[in-house]
Design an enzyme around this catalytic site. Structure first.
Site, mmCIF file in Angstrom:
data_model
loop_
_atom_site.group_PDB
_atom_site.id
_atom_site.type_symbol
_atom_site.label_atom_id
_atom_site.label_comp_id
_atom_site.label_asym_id
_atom_site.label_seq_id
_atom_site.Cartn_x
_atom_site.Cartn_y
_atom_site.Cartn_z
ATOM 1 N N SER A 139 -0.498 -4.717 -7.303
ATOM 2 C CA SER A 139 0.873 -4.575 -6.824
ATOM 3 C C SER A 139 1.342 -5.840 -6.115
ATOM 4 C CB SER A 139 0.967 -3.374 -5.880
ATOM 5 O OG SER A 139 2.291 -3.197 -5.425
ATOM 6 N N LYS B 49 5.776 0.407 -10.532
ATOM 7 C CA LYS B 49 5.274 1.648 -11.120
ATOM 8 C C LYS B 49 4.848 2.668 -10.069
ATOM 9 C CE LYS B 49 3.468 -0.371 -15.418
ATOM 10 N NZ LYS B 49 2.235 -0.550 -16.233
ATOM 11 N N TYR C 75 -2.796 7.042 -0.040
ATOM 12 C CA TYR C 75 -1.707 6.960 -1.017
ATOM 13 C C TYR C 75 -1.988 7.873 -2.205
ATOM 14 C CZ TYR C 75 1.545 4.766 -4.353
ATOM 15 O OH TYR C 75 2.532 4.544 -5.268
ATOM 16 N N HIS D 126 2.438 -4.507 9.584
ATOM 17 C CA HIS D 126 1.299 -4.754 8.690
ATOM 18 C C HIS D 126 0.077 -5.154 9.507
ATOM 19 C CE1 HIS D 126 3.291 -4.178 4.953
ATOM 20 N NE2 HIS D 126 4.033 -5.255 4.988
ATOM 21 N N SER E 265 0.808 -1.216 0.000
ATOM 22 C CA SER E 265 0.000 0.000 0.000
ATOM 23 C C SER E 265 0.844 1.270 0.000
ATOM 24 C CB SER E 265 -0.921 0.019 1.226
ATOM 25 O OG SER E 265 -1.862 -1.019 1.177
#
Length: 348
Positions: free
Chosen positions: A179, A315, A249, A149, A81
């Site tokens: 991702s 990316k 994000y 996490h 994330s």
């Protein structure tokens, strides 16, 4: 005290106690509900969330042994994330007086963020029920910095009445899924979860995106369900905004300067006018940018626990899921998210 200075009989007693605790934990874990995940590993459901067995042994260790300090900072996120980015930004912010952004030997230039900011349950309490935390400095100028996490629900017990700061970054679940899929396929040789081959599904060459999608929809994924994970921190930030910061994000990508200043304010290390005038905000964003971090030699060639550092950088785009999901998939996961978040005020 160094380990060699501890009397042999005391070391043996501690090792025996740790082994007994481990066996006791394993016994209790065996009675928990479990499912096989898309990697062929057993996931156990504990207090509403799914974990691998080794992580489940670390959580009680953390609950029993971790002693929070007033200046502690914990960086939290659901896997994939934006954890790596947030670790780098947080470290650069709180350490900028000790490590000026202009210095050629800044730690982030020679170390991966995951080396600098350890996971409580994966790096520390996974390896020992009482890890040595004395190497972590603790002061208003140099606070201890950890990551996790785990959900906020799992953090609450040892952090009760603590004044430490928790920063959570949340990302659109569809981009998280894409991702994670790329990350796992780039690390197919890595064993996730501490299980024997007899308990694993063998013969899997590529992880199925469709299987991962269904697991996310069902909530049966490591640290999931995703929605409950995000909601735990969202609600925590509403109840205690001085100690829990919820960041998106996508907002970080759209307004990086605004968001990094917001983060600095929360961490009690705001930028001075002189710093802003000298370009410190932009310098931190450049140092911690995906393009800069991924170009560093350490992140091109380094590894940690069998994971290549380069696989932490892809990316980092917003909306990359559009290239991978069918309209039916999008509709299904959007409906699940909308239903779960209804009335919470949290939106993606």
């Amino acid at each position: 005290m160094d380990e060699k200075d501890i009397p042999r009989n005391l070391r043996e007693e501690e090792e025996e106690e740790e082994e007994n605790l481990s066996e006791e934990t394993k016994s209790s874990i065996s009675s928990l509900p479990w499912e096989i995940d898309y990697l062929g590993n057993k996931l156990f459901k504990y207090q509403g969330y799914w974990y691998y067995e080794d992580i489940l042994q670390a959580i009680p260790n953390f609950h029993k042994s971790f002693q929070p300090q007033e200046t502690d900072i914990i960086v939290a996120a659901f896997p994939k994330s934006g954890t790596t980015w947030l670790k780098a930004l947080t470290f650069a912010l709180i350490q900028r007086s000790k490590h000026p952004l202009e210095e050629d030997n800044h730690p982030l230039l020679s170390h991966n963020p995951h080396e600098i900011v350890p996971y409580l349950e994966l790096d520390l309490y996974l390896k020992s029920s009482k890890p040595d935390l004395t190497k972590f400095l603790s002061s208003s100028l140099s606070p201890r910095l950890f990551s996790t996490h785990m959900s906020l629900d799992a953090l609450k017990a040892p952090l009760k009445e603590s004044s430490c700061k928790i920063v959570y970054v949340c990302r659109n679940v569809k981009d998280v899924l894409v991702s994670l899929w790329h990350f796992l396929n780039a690390n197919k040789g890595v064993e996730w979860g501490d299980f024997s081959q007899s308990e694993k599904i063998s013969g899997v060459d590529d992880h199925s995106f469709e299987a991962m999608f269904e697991s996310f929809c069902n909530g049966v994924t490591l640290y999931g369900p995703f929605e409950d994970h995000a909601l735990s921190y969202w609600q925590g930030s509403l109840e205690d905004p001085k100690h829990v910061l919820f960041m998106m994000y996508e907002e970080f990508k759209a307004e990086p300067r605004t968001q990094v200043k917001r983060l600095a304010e929360f961490l009690d290390c705001p930028f001075t006018k002189e710093e802003e005038d000298s370009g410190s905000v932009d310098k931190i964003l450049e140092l911690c940018s995906l393009s800069n971090l991924s170009s560093l030699e350490i992140n091109k060639t380094g590894t940690l626990d069998g994971v290549d550092f380069k696989t932490y950088f892809r990316k980092g785009q917003v909306g990359d899921w559009k290239s991978y999901m069918t309209p039916e998939m999008v509709n299904k996961i959007d409906m699940i998210i909308e239903e779960k978040l209804k009335g919470s005020g949290l939106k993606f």
